[in-house]
Design a protein around this motif. Sequence first.
Motif, PDB file in Angstrom:
ATOM      1  N   PHE A 134       0.925  -1.008   0.117  1.00 29.04           N
ATOM      2  CA  PHE A 134      -0.119  -0.177  -0.040  1.00 29.04           C
ATOM      3  C   PHE A 134       0.782   1.152  -0.197  1.00 29.04           C
ATOM      4  N   GLY A 135       1.880   1.255   0.783  1.00 29.12           N
ATOM      5  CA  GLY A 135       2.625   2.460   1.058  1.00 29.12           C
ATOM      6  C   GLY A 135       3.253   2.937  -0.443  1.00 29.12           C
ATOM      7  N   ARG A 136       4.201   1.717  -0.761  1.00 32.00           N
ATOM      8  CA  ARG A 136       4.884   1.824  -2.084  1.00 32.00           C
ATOM      9  C   ARG A 136       3.903   2.258  -3.325  1.00 32.00           C
ATOM     10  N   ASP A 137       2.789   1.573  -3.267  1.00 31.80           N
ATOM     11  CA  ASP A 137       1.674   2.178  -4.425  1.00 31.80           C
ATOM     12  C   ASP A 137       1.257   3.411  -4.416  1.00 31.80           C
ATOM     13  N   ILE A 138       0.937   4.140  -3.225  1.00 32.07           N
ATOM     14  CA  ILE A 138       0.684   5.313  -2.998  1.00 32.07           C
ATOM     15  C   ILE A 138       1.854   6.350  -3.187  1.00 32.07           C
ATOM     16  N   ASN A 139       2.946   5.925  -3.194  1.00 36.06           N
ATOM     17  CA  ASN A 139       4.091   6.729  -2.963  1.00 36.06           C
ATOM     18  C   ASN A 139       4.736   6.759  -4.357  1.00 36.06           C
ATOM     19  N   ARG A 140       4.794   5.860  -5.060  1.00 37.88           N
ATOM     20  CA  ARG A 140       5.263   5.991  -6.511  1.00 37.88           C
ATOM     21  C   ARG A 140       4.621   5.198  -7.550  1.00 37.88           C
ATOM     22  N   GLY A 141       3.324   4.703  -7.233  1.00 34.15           N
ATOM     23  CA  GLY A 141       2.645   4.107  -8.369  1.00 34.15           C
ATOM     24  C   GLY A 141       2.678   2.481  -8.271  1.00 34.15           C
ATOM     25  N   ILE A 142       1.458   2.014  -8.629  1.00 39.59           N
ATOM     26  CA  ILE A 142       1.330   0.596  -8.520  1.00 39.59           C
ATOM     27  C   ILE A 142       2.133  -0.142  -9.512  1.00 39.59           C
ATOM     28  N   VAL A 143       2.467   0.406 -10.566  1.00 40.80           N
ATOM     29  CA  VAL A 143       3.556  -0.332 -11.744  1.00 40.80           C
ATOM     30  C   VAL A 143       4.623   0.594 -12.180  1.00 40.80           C
ATOM     31  N   GLU A 144       5.612   0.167 -12.581  1.00 43.74           N
ATOM     32  CA  GLU A 144       6.613   0.806 -13.029  1.00 43.74           C
ATOM     33  C   GLU A 144       5.896   1.226 -14.508  1.00 43.74           C
ATOM     34  N   PRO A 145       6.595   2.709 -14.715  1.00 43.95           N
ATOM     35  CA  PRO A 145       5.930   3.389 -16.011  1.00 43.95           C
ATOM     36  C   PRO A 145       6.169   2.428 -17.181  1.00 43.95           C
ATOM     37  N   GLN A 146       7.423   1.801 -17.371  1.00 41.65           N
ATOM     38  CA  GLN A 146       7.801   0.983 -18.807  1.00 41.65           C
ATOM     39  C   GLN A 146       6.769  -0.215 -18.634  1.00 41.65           C
ATOM     40  N   VAL A 535      -2.719  -3.342 -17.462  1.00 49.52           N
ATOM     41  CA  VAL A 535      -1.421  -3.406 -16.781  1.00 49.52           C
ATOM     42  C   VAL A 535      -1.809  -3.354 -15.512  1.00 49.52           C
ATOM     43  N   LEU A 536      -2.559  -2.558 -15.005  1.00 47.25           N
ATOM     44  CA  LEU A 536      -3.010  -2.317 -13.551  1.00 47.25           C
ATOM     45  C   LEU A 536      -4.121  -3.424 -13.048  1.00 47.25           C
ATOM     46  N   ALA A 537      -4.927  -3.746 -13.987  1.00 49.21           N
ATOM     47  CA  ALA A 537      -5.817  -4.929 -13.861  1.00 49.21           C
ATOM     48  C   ALA A 537      -5.009  -6.173 -13.417  1.00 49.21           C
ATOM     49  N   GLY A 538      -3.976  -6.409 -14.486  1.00 51.32           N
ATOM     50  CA  GLY A 538      -3.057  -7.540 -14.086  1.00 51.32           C
ATOM     51  C   GLY A 538      -2.231  -7.358 -12.925  1.00 51.32           C
TER      52      GLY A 538
END
Length: 543
Positions: A134-146, A535-538
């Motif tokens: 949760f902390g990682r996702d709200i801080n830098r995003g659920i997935v890497e941009p690439q 990608v987010l759904a996966g």
Amino acid sequence: MSLARLIAWAPVFILLLVAAPLAHAVENEQVAAEIRKIIDNGEPLMGDQQSDDRIVEVYVFYADDRDYKPLWVRDSGPKAKAHDILMAIKGAADMGLDPVAYRVGEIEQKLETAKTPRELAELEFLLTRAFLDFGRDINRGIVEPQTAGKENAITSKQMGALTLIDGAERADNIADYVRSLEPQTPEYQRLKSALAAYREIEVKGGFPVIGKGAALKPGMNDKRVPAIRKYLILTGDLPEGANKESDLYDADLVAAVKWFQYRHGLTEDGIMAQTTFEAMNVPVADRIQQLELNMERRRWMDDDLGKYYILVNIADQELKVVKDGKTVHTARVVVGKPFTRTPVFSEKMKYIVLNPYWNVPPNIANNEYLPKLRRDPGVLKRERIRVFAGNGDSGREVDPYSVNWSSINRMPYSLRQDSGPKNALGRVKFMFPNRFNVYLHDTPSKSLFNRDLRVFSHGCVRVQNPLELAELLLADQGWSKARIDAQIAEGGQRIINLKTQVPVHVTYMTAWANKDGSIHFRRDVYKRDEQLARVLAGAEAGG
């Protein structure tokens, strides 16, 4: 208290001081022992040990920093912090995230049922893993941009597992700590508020369906007008007190439609034609998802874009110059076609070129000019393009009539277009070196800026009124508009290095909210929303 009484009470004070940490240790002793067993046995309670790089950090946190003492529970049961974390994760939807992805149901159940040291140790690791995700996702995003496309040539900020849980341990208030992990920008917060507003519209039943039909112009009566009024009241484009039943397309409704068109990047003519009807008939659920996707993109971005920077929004086909948080210049731009898409990246502008040459990129030379040369070697002369053996700046010029173009399968020469009114780059280009060879430049095709959808380039960004931008960027170097014009009139290429390099951020935002409260949406011209949604759904399904 007398000195004698103090001396008499001293042993008691010492005993209390020693007993306090001992009591604290005792209340965690049984769970700590279970945590130690789990770590020593390498049990996969934190995920797949072969792929989860968080495990080492987490185990170091418990083994070295805490002597295996739990953070969220004690021998007698869950701490208040455990319940605080659950409440924070339940609020994930407000940030455009799915609480289910963080095993909120399992946490809720175990908070009620965990009693034994083993059960509490398992709850401890469950909470730690959920909080890290949760902390990682709200801080830098659920997935890497690439992972959402190679054209996202940016790297999201990183925060290690140890930093996250150490911050949670030190936090006096978990809710405040969670808020501090989100992007600390007004743009993100406005998107968050917009998401809440559109969720409220969904709760009310969503948008009415606007029937198909002919274009609707001011002064006309039409049975679709009441539905349009209802829609615009829901979105705040029309005041609440407006007459919902009249089928007259009156002046108040026209003004509201123009504002709606402005918010959606459409021609603000007040005429309800196909593109406006299409924008109104996008379901509220789709708009909610659009807001969520762009919150993810905001999480990828740095909070601090610079005190002075240029922001290009590909989806909006607009450029703005921002100084100390205020927009000081805006311009329409033309971006890449769907098959030559402009990438997302950040670089620093280093110099400006007046009367630039155009060194034709190899792909354009091969795909566009080589077929033309096979038909007519004189085609280049009409466009003031010259042929060079080797580099266009230093190579030997070649007569195009001396080459047997029909025998060539791949362009072996460099092509360079001279400065002038027909030059593809116009009179000025703005250089921020990057691996895509994308930059800002002028164009002789001025009429394209009048269109709502401006996706016509080979990937570079064409700028409306580029000399105004050049004057702004060079103002502190003694370059007035008159001096720039005079230099251009002289002819010949002139390179001007910027004393202070300017960050250029090329983004792709299909939804945002302005300071005035208006919520804006743009068409997904490159289908990047669709790709990111998949990608987010996966990622959430596999979380």
